[in-house]
Design an enzyme around this catalytic site. Structure first.
Site, PDB file in Angstrom:
ATOM      1  N   HIS A 203       0.824  -1.203   0.000  1.00  0.00           N
ATOM      2  CA  HIS A 203       0.000   0.000   0.000  1.00  0.00           C
ATOM      3  C   HIS A 203       0.864   1.262   0.000  1.00  0.00           C
ATOM      4  O   HIS A 203       0.620   2.209  -0.734  1.00  0.00           O
ATOM      5  CB  HIS A 203      -0.885  -0.038   1.236  1.00  0.00           C
ATOM      6  N   GLU A 445      -6.981  -7.607 -30.443  1.00  0.00           N
ATOM      7  CA  GLU A 445      -5.822  -8.327 -29.925  1.00  0.00           C
ATOM      8  C   GLU A 445      -5.725  -9.746 -30.470  1.00  0.00           C
ATOM      9  O   GLU A 445      -4.765 -10.455 -30.213  1.00  0.00           O
ATOM     10  CB  GLU A 445      -5.849  -8.347 -28.384  1.00  0.00           C
ATOM     11  N   ASP A 469      -1.096  -8.779 -26.425  1.00  0.00           N
ATOM     12  CA  ASP A 469      -1.705 -10.032 -26.851  1.00  0.00           C
ATOM     13  C   ASP A 469      -1.646 -10.194 -28.367  1.00  0.00           C
ATOM     14  O   ASP A 469      -1.455 -11.300 -28.865  1.00  0.00           O
ATOM     15  CB  ASP A 469      -3.158 -10.123 -26.358  1.00  0.00           C
ATOM     16  N   CYS A 516      -3.627   0.618 -26.657  1.00  0.00           N
ATOM     17  CA  CYS A 516      -3.425   0.658 -25.210  1.00  0.00           C
ATOM     18  C   CYS A 516      -2.372  -0.340 -24.736  1.00  0.00           C
ATOM     19  O   CYS A 516      -2.189  -0.540 -23.555  1.00  0.00           O
ATOM     20  CB  CYS A 516      -4.738   0.450 -24.467  1.00  0.00           C
TER      21      CYS A 516
END
Lengths: 599, 97
Positions: A203, A445, A469, A516
């Site tokens: 965290h 992809e 991918d 992306c």
């Protein structure tokens, strides 16, 4: 406090989780410290027993209120309630008979003040934990300590020495920082973190990174070695920490820090500038995120929206599926925080095996080619609908687009649209508000999707190319397989031809074409992507300033010429050589030919 | 402490702790939160220690490290469902390694 012998110029090594160099005086956050020092044991008489018990209950109630407030502030980390479990634990402990009822009984039986009755209760509990053979479980006494200090603070009315009392320009040294303490952190005061515990995914790491505060974690014994007020240097890039450095070391690190700052500053100025080529071609730059906490730094790095919000995080590391409300809370918060920009929310993109042990799915030989992403969602329609309902509901709180992963054929996207319409109808019938014109898009992809991009383009508002991918599927290589991963290269002529073909199909259909994958954030590939005429690039936020710099220093004309020449080349090596030479000419400071390293 | 003296029937099962870190705070919260959902009285027993399964603190006090075992006893109308729900948590290692 015990003063330890002062260690001079002591070098320590931990895990650098948030880059940059910071130096300053140490503030030790001692979570385990009790403030009983200032509160002596007091005997009370019988007549004040009940008022003492009331005073104790009031302090417990006050503690609960404070923790609930903290929980509200930290709850949205990734939206998953799972991350607030430690606060839930504290809240449950504040209701626990072992702590609350027991303390009240001790006040009555021993006729002592609440502070000491609580201390007695918790001391016993800690002793039991102390006897555990397991070191990790023994450490749980820290949670009890935290609860104790919290109640004591409310009993004595005295503020615990906490983060808010830090001097300016301090480096916080702690064993570990609880989510509650992190939430209180005042940004301007903390220059850096050096903790005994924690790693890259903790965290504190996520928080430090998003606040751009250098942090070194996993130092193991920094709290044992350091004293309050000692001087310390931390290098969050390398994980080095120097306790009480000598003059020579300080000088050395000041030089390094200046260098780093200069580097950051020169690049950082590009974050506020639009991504526009010298000849006026504008491209949208967005960020890929996983956690809501990343949004402030996303905006700071100059992102114009979220091009990919990975929602898998909501599903992972938990025993049950996220509820519609958990989804909704997360999406709504993303939208509100990224406003006025938009967010592209990608629906679940993992296999069922990853998060649901009770679905009894067959073990797959090749999960990358198996039941995952949209295939899983189309099989488990109810799970899919929960997410879609939440996304649609959130759509009335900001601008969003929905992105569907792993589409391989027209039937899938049609089925997805049917389901989406069913959900819309259900919401309309229930009188629930949503944006009826939410844009939908698909990830490109799978090579099959590239082949039929012209047909798919009729069904959706945008495409987003997922290069990771796409490369893996088109070149038939498993990226994590060390024997074949040398073949993984975005500059393979086949990959470039696939991207070209998708971009052309999208342009002909007049829909938006985005990318992306990792390729979108790598400076080396930017001119190629400009040449293809992509409309949007979505990347890791930290890549944005450099990508903007490249875009702003080139022209669309040069990029197209470069691409034209590249498309004539036959091998990956030739393409790579060519582009490196060309970019070294165009951007000598960004691509010095000697240290060209892309990966 | 809960007493089962007058109770005629109950569900009881023993589970081995399989996750790496044992029953630390997070699993304790999951277990207690699950137990609270049921009306049945739920006891966790480890060695000579018996605690209320609806108490996080109690569960932590069992200091159940990996490889140790806990017996869950539930008594009440929904005892079977309660044990089943808890079983799922133990079986899935509380979603941990």
């Amino acid at each position: 406090m015990v003063i330890k012998a002062k260690k001079k110029n002591l070098f320590l090594k931990g895990v650098g989780v948030s880059p940059g160099i910071a130096m300053g005086k140490i503030f030790i956050l001692d979570s385990g410290k009790s403030n009983l020092d200032s509160c002596p044991i007091k005997l009370i008489d019988e007549s004040s027993v009940s008022s003492e018990i009331d005073r104790f209950y009031a302090a417990v109630e006050e503690s609960k209120k404070q923790l609930l407030r903290i929980k509200e502030r930290v709850a949205p980390i990734g939206g998953g309630k799972e991350h607030t479990y430690i606060l839930d634990a504290y809240l449950m402990m504040l209701d626990d008979e072992f702590i609350v009822d027991k303390t009240a009984r001790i006040i009555k039986a021993k006729m002592i003040n609440a502070e000491w009755a609580l201390n007695k209760t918790l001391y016993k509990l800690q002793n039991i934990l102390e006897k555990s053979k397991d070191e990790y479980l023994r450490e749980r006494k820290r949670d009890i300590n935290y609860i104790k200090n919290h109640i004591l603070r409310n009993l004595t009315g005295k503020e615990q020495k906490d983060v808010s009392q830090m001097d300016e320009d301090s480096i916080m040294v702690a064993h570990d920082i609880s989510p509650a303490e992190t939430a209180q952190m005042v940004r301007s005061k903390v220059m850096g973190f050096a903790n005994d515990m924690g790693g890259k995914t903790s965290h504190t790491a996520i928080m430090a990174k998003s606040l751009k505060i250098p942090a070194v974690l996993g130092l193991e014994r920094i709290t044992q070695l350091a004293n309050m007020g000692d001087f310390i240097i931390i290098n969050g890039t390398t994980g080095e920490v120097i306790l009480n450095p000598n003059k020579k070391t300080i000088k050395e690190y000041q030089a390094k820090a200046n260098e780093y700052k200069y580097f950051e500053k020169t690049l950082f100025k590009y974050s506020k500038l639009p991504a526009e080529t010298k000849d006026g071609f504008r491209i949208e730059i967005c960020a890929n995120i996983e956690l809501i906490e990343e949004i402030p730094s996303v905006l700071e790095y100059g992102s114009e929206g979220i091009g990919l919000y990975r929602t898998e995080f909501l599903y992972l590391n938990r025993a049950s599926l996220p509820t519609e409300e958990e989804h909704f809370d997360a999406y709504r918060e993303v939208l509100e925080k990224i406003a006025p920009y938009s967010a592209t929310i990608r629906t679940l993109d993992i296999g069922g095996d990853k998060f649901l042990s009770n679905l009894n799915l067959a073990e797959e030989m090749n999960p990358a080619l198996g039941l995952r992403a949209i295939r899983f969602c189309l099989k488990e329609i109810e799970i899919f609908k929960v997410q879609l309902r939440a996304i649609l509901r959130a759509s009335s709180y900001g601008k969003l687009r929905i992105l569907f992963p792993m589409i391989s054929g027209i039937e899938e996207i049609r089925r997805v649209k049917e389901i989406l319409n069913e959900v819309k109808n259900e919401l309309s019938k229930g009188g629930v508000a949503f944006d009826g014109d939410v844009e939908i898009g698909i990830m490109i992809e799978i090579p099959a999707a590239v082949a039929i991009a012209d047909i798919l383009a009729r069904e959706v508002d945008f495409f987003s190319i997922g290069t990771n991918d796409l490369i893996q599927y088109s070149l038939a290589i498993d990226r994590v397989n060390e024997h074949v991963n040398y073949l993984y290269n975005p500059l393979h002529p086949a990959v470039l031809r696939l991207i070209k073909s998708v971009a052309e199909a999208a342009h002909r259909a007049g829909i938006t074409i985005a990318m992306c994958g990792e390729m979108a954030g790598d400076p080396l590939y930017i001119p190629i992507l400009l040449g293809f005429g992509l409309n949007e690039l979505s990347m890791d936020p930290h890549s944005i300033p450099r990508v903007k710099k490249i875009i702003r220093s080139t022209t669309i004309k040069e990029s197209r010429e470069l691409l034209e020449n590249i498309m004539k080349l036959a091998t990956t090596d030739e393409i790579e050589d060519y582009i490196q030479t060309e970019l070294a000419k165009q951007f000598p400071d960004e691509f010095p030919i000697a240290n060209l390293s892309v990966h | 402490m809960i007493h089962f003296a007058k109770m005629s029937a109950m569900e009881s099962r023993t589970f081995v702790i399989k996750n790496k870190f044992g029953i630390h705070t997070r699993p304790a919260v999951l277990l207690a939160k699950t137990a609270i959902k049921f009306d049945s009285d739920i006891l966790f027993v480890k060695n000579d220690l018996e605690i209320d399964g609806k108490s996080v603190m109690g569960i932590l006090l069992l200091t159940a490290e990996r490889g140790s075992s806990i017996t869950v006893r539930a008594k009440g109308e929904d005892a079977m469902a309660a044990v089943k729900a808890l079983e799922e948590l133990f079986d899935t290692k509380f979603g941990e390694e």
